[in-house]
Scaffold this motif. Structure first.
Motif, short mmCIF file in Angstrom:
data_model
loop_
_atom_site.label_atom_id
_atom_site.label_comp_id
_atom_site.label_asym_id
_atom_site.label_seq_id
_atom_site.Cartn_x
_atom_site.Cartn_y
_atom_site.Cartn_z
N ASP A 88 4.00 54.33 78.40
CA ASP A 88 5.31 53.85 77.96
C ASP A 88 5.87 52.81 78.93
OD1 ASP A 88 5.19 55.58 75.80
OD2 ASP A 88 6.30 57.17 76.84
N VAL A 89 5.64 53.03 80.21
CA VAL A 89 6.09 52.07 81.21
C VAL A 89 5.35 50.75 81.04
CG1 VAL A 89 6.13 51.57 83.68
CG2 VAL A 89 6.80 53.82 82.87
N PHE A 94 3.91 49.62 78.31
CA PHE A 94 4.36 49.00 77.07
C PHE A 94 5.68 48.28 77.30
CE2 PHE A 94 7.20 49.31 73.39
CZ PHE A 94 6.52 48.51 72.50
N TYR A 95 6.61 48.94 77.95
CA TYR A 95 7.92 48.35 78.18
C TYR A 95 7.82 47.10 79.05
CZ TYR A 95 12.74 47.68 79.51
OH TYR A 95 13.97 47.13 79.74
N TRP A 111 6.11 44.31 77.02
CA TRP A 111 7.02 43.85 75.98
C TRP A 111 8.13 42.99 76.57
CZ3 TRP A 111 12.00 45.90 76.07
CH2 TRP A 111 12.76 45.70 74.94
N ALA A 112 8.70 43.43 77.71
CA ALA A 112 9.76 42.65 78.37
C ALA A 112 9.20 41.34 78.90
CB ALA A 112 10.38 43.47 79.49
N ASN A 159 16.30 41.61 70.95
CA ASN A 159 15.11 42.42 71.22
C ASN A 159 15.04 42.88 72.67
OD1 ASN A 159 13.20 42.70 68.81
ND2 ASN A 159 13.96 40.61 68.66
N PRO A 189 12.71 48.88 71.90
CA PRO A 189 12.25 50.25 72.20
C PRO A 189 11.82 50.37 73.66
CG PRO A 189 10.53 49.03 71.09
CD PRO A 189 11.73 48.14 71.11
N SER A 190 11.93 51.56 74.19
CA SER A 190 11.48 51.81 75.56
C SER A 190 10.07 52.41 75.58
CB SER A 190 12.45 52.73 76.27
OG SER A 190 12.56 53.95 75.58
N ALA A 191 9.57 52.77 74.41
CA ALA A 191 8.23 53.34 74.31
C ALA A 191 7.64 52.97 72.95
CB ALA A 191 8.27 54.86 74.45
N TYR A 192 6.33 52.92 72.89
CA TYR A 192 5.66 52.60 71.63
C TYR A 192 5.57 53.85 70.76
CZ TYR A 192 2.14 51.05 68.33
OH TYR A 192 1.49 50.73 67.18
N ASP A 231 7.62 48.74 66.55
CA ASP A 231 8.04 48.49 67.92
C ASP A 231 7.46 47.20 68.49
OD1 ASP A 231 9.46 50.85 67.89
OD2 ASP A 231 7.83 52.02 68.78
#
Length: 186
Positions: free
Chosen positions: A78-79, A81-82, A85-86, A146, A151-154, A159
């Protein structure tokens, strides 16, 4: 917003110092393919963005640890991904700042673009006006929206919209900056 603002100002300085110091003339006289200048600035911005994201994450984790783990830990996937994504979304924002700097060759306009774009002021005002006419659906496809509400996780393929938005804006703004540096006289 604050991350984009600070990063946008850093990208502005990265690009505009070449124009104010005259260094860009030396670069362009050596390279026949001027578009590579934009690619090199975006690669430098990407590295800066990655380092800044990692340092921000490590700093936040350190503060969380110092205050007794008030924020629960997230899974590493999740980290990652975030952060990925950022990074993609802020690279779209960096491409916008590079475009503004190449078109204006002004540090003031680049910083103004970083402040107005990073804070979401322009998007929010335009959304307020268009939403009065029930035309506010476009807001979900902006970099600011966005980054702020992503989202903070996939959890599902939906997402990934932020990644698509970031890639689309990065491609559009990069193409515009490349066209501007090719067409304009240095």
């Amino acid at each position: 917003g604050m991350y984009s603002l600070i990063f946008g100002i850093a990208v502005t300085l990265l690009v505009c110092w070449d124009f104010t110091g005259g260094f860009v003339k030396n670069i362009m006289s050596l390279h026949r393919q001027r578009w590579t200048y934009i690619g090199s600035k975006l690669m430098a911005a990407g590295i800066l963005n990655l380092l800044y994201l990692i340092l921000s994450f490590v700093g936040n984790m350190l503060v969380n640890w110092l205050f007794g783990n008030m924020v629960p830990r997230a899974d590493w996937k999740d980290v990652l991904f975030y952060l990925g994504w950022a990074w993609v979304l802020t690279m779209g924002f960096a491409a916008l700042i590079v475009l503004l700097c190449v078109l204006s060759r002004s540090t003031a306009i680049g910083v103004l673009g970083a402040v107005l774009g990073g804070s979401g002021l322009i998007v929010t005002i335009l959304y307020s006006i268009t939403n009065q006419f029930h035309l506010g659906g476009w807001m979900e496809y902006t970099i600011y929206y966005n980054l702020t509400y992503g989202p903070s996780a996939y959890t599902s393929a939906g997402d990934l919209r932020g990644v698509a938005v970031g890639l689309a804006f990065a491609a559009i703004y990069t193409a515009g900056a490349m066209a501007a540096v090719i067409k304009r006289d240095i």
